[in-house]
Design an enzyme around this catalytic site. Sequence first.
Site, mmCIF file in Angstrom:
data_model
loop_
_atom_site.group_PDB
_atom_site.id
_atom_site.type_symbol
_atom_site.label_atom_id
_atom_site.label_comp_id
_atom_site.label_asym_id
_atom_site.label_seq_id
_atom_site.Cartn_x
_atom_site.Cartn_y
_atom_site.Cartn_z
ATOM 1 N N GLU A 73 -12.210 3.354 -0.530
ATOM 2 C CA GLU A 73 -11.766 4.423 -1.432
ATOM 3 C C GLU A 73 -11.482 3.909 -2.831
ATOM 4 O OE1 GLU A 73 -8.405 6.130 0.506
ATOM 5 O OE2 GLU A 73 -9.627 7.156 2.018
ATOM 6 N N HIS A 125 -10.598 -5.658 -2.292
ATOM 7 C CA HIS A 125 -9.236 -5.903 -1.804
ATOM 8 C C HIS A 125 -9.251 -6.113 -0.302
ATOM 9 C CE1 HIS A 125 -9.912 -1.543 -1.644
ATOM 10 N NE2 HIS A 125 -9.149 -1.546 -0.554
ATOM 11 N N ASP A 156 0.855 -1.191 0.000
ATOM 12 C CA ASP A 156 0.000 0.000 0.000
ATOM 13 C C ASP A 156 0.890 1.240 0.000
ATOM 14 O OD1 ASP A 156 -1.742 2.173 1.005
ATOM 15 O OD2 ASP A 156 -3.182 0.561 1.343
HETATM 16 P P1 5GP Z 1 -9.761 1.201 0.951
HETATM 17 O O1 5GP Z 1 -10.025 2.405 1.828
HETATM 18 O O2 5GP Z 1 -10.448 1.316 -0.382
HETATM 19 O O3 5GP Z 1 -10.030 -0.091 1.665
HETATM 20 O O4 5GP Z 1 -8.201 1.202 0.709
HETATM 21 C C1 5GP Z 1 -7.604 1.612 -0.474
HETATM 22 C C2 5GP Z 1 -6.111 1.580 -0.223
HETATM 23 O O5 5GP Z 1 -5.460 1.663 -1.472
HETATM 24 C C3 5GP Z 1 -5.584 2.767 0.634
HETATM 25 O O6 5GP Z 1 -4.936 2.248 1.780
HETATM 26 C C4 5GP Z 1 -4.632 3.493 -0.314
HETATM 27 O O7 5GP Z 1 -3.469 3.963 0.357
HETATM 28 C C5 5GP Z 1 -4.296 2.428 -1.331
HETATM 29 N N1 5GP Z 1 -4.007 2.932 -2.657
HETATM 30 C C6 5GP Z 1 -4.723 3.851 -3.363
HETATM 31 N N2 5GP Z 1 -4.167 4.056 -4.572
HETATM 32 C C7 5GP Z 1 -3.078 3.241 -4.634
HETATM 33 C C8 5GP Z 1 -2.094 3.019 -5.649
HETATM 34 O O8 5GP Z 1 -2.100 3.595 -6.731
HETATM 35 N N3 5GP Z 1 -1.116 2.110 -5.362
HETATM 36 C C9 5GP Z 1 -1.068 1.459 -4.169
HETATM 37 N N4 5GP Z 1 -0.051 0.591 -3.976
HETATM 38 N N5 5GP Z 1 -1.976 1.642 -3.184
HETATM 39 C C10 5GP Z 1 -2.975 2.532 -3.421
#
Ligand code: 5GP
Length: 139
Positions: free
Chosen positions: A96, A101, A31
């Site tokens: 987000e 995932h 992440d």
């Molecule tokens: P959610 O809140 O959707 O469960 O988590 C999304 C996660 O994806 C966040 O922790 C954010 O830091 C990560 N993330 C967002 N865009 C990218 C990206 O382009 N590359 C990587 N490696 N992580 C990402």
Amino acid sequence: MSDSCIFCAIATRRAPARFVYQDDSACSFLDINPLRAGHTLVVPRRHVHDLTDDGAAEAVAAIGRALHETALLLTTRLDAAGISVLQSNGAAAGQEVFHLHFHLVPRHPGDGQLTDHTPDEGARLALDETHRTLRGGAT
Ligand code: 5GP
Ligand code: ZN
């Protein structure tokens, strides 16, 4: 696949990521805003929004090996004493990126609660070093 989805782009190598594990149906990568060092996202290659989406059952089944292998790597290479698994469905839950995932967050005794979404700045700065360690020192 969704053209506008960043995790689809990563899974098809159209966007860069620090990969930890890959197989035909799933991949995992660090992440970019880690809650702790080694915070890894496990992602099915197939695009589904979340656990309520059509195809989610198959997508969850497809990431079983990736979850296991990634957890083993975090334990053996980063000496994680435990692993917290986080997963959000829908904006109201804090999701987000709308590609299913699971977050695997390495844990150590006394490293505090995962109560907010504030990234660990030290872990963010050390992403490349953490990646090298997870890959067994390979560049
Ligand atoms: P959610 O809140 O959707 O469960 O988590 C999304 C996660 O994806 C966040 O922790 C954010 O830091 C990560 N993330 C967002 N865009 C990218 C990206 O382009 N590359 C990587 N490696 N992580 C990402
Ligand atoms: Zn996607």
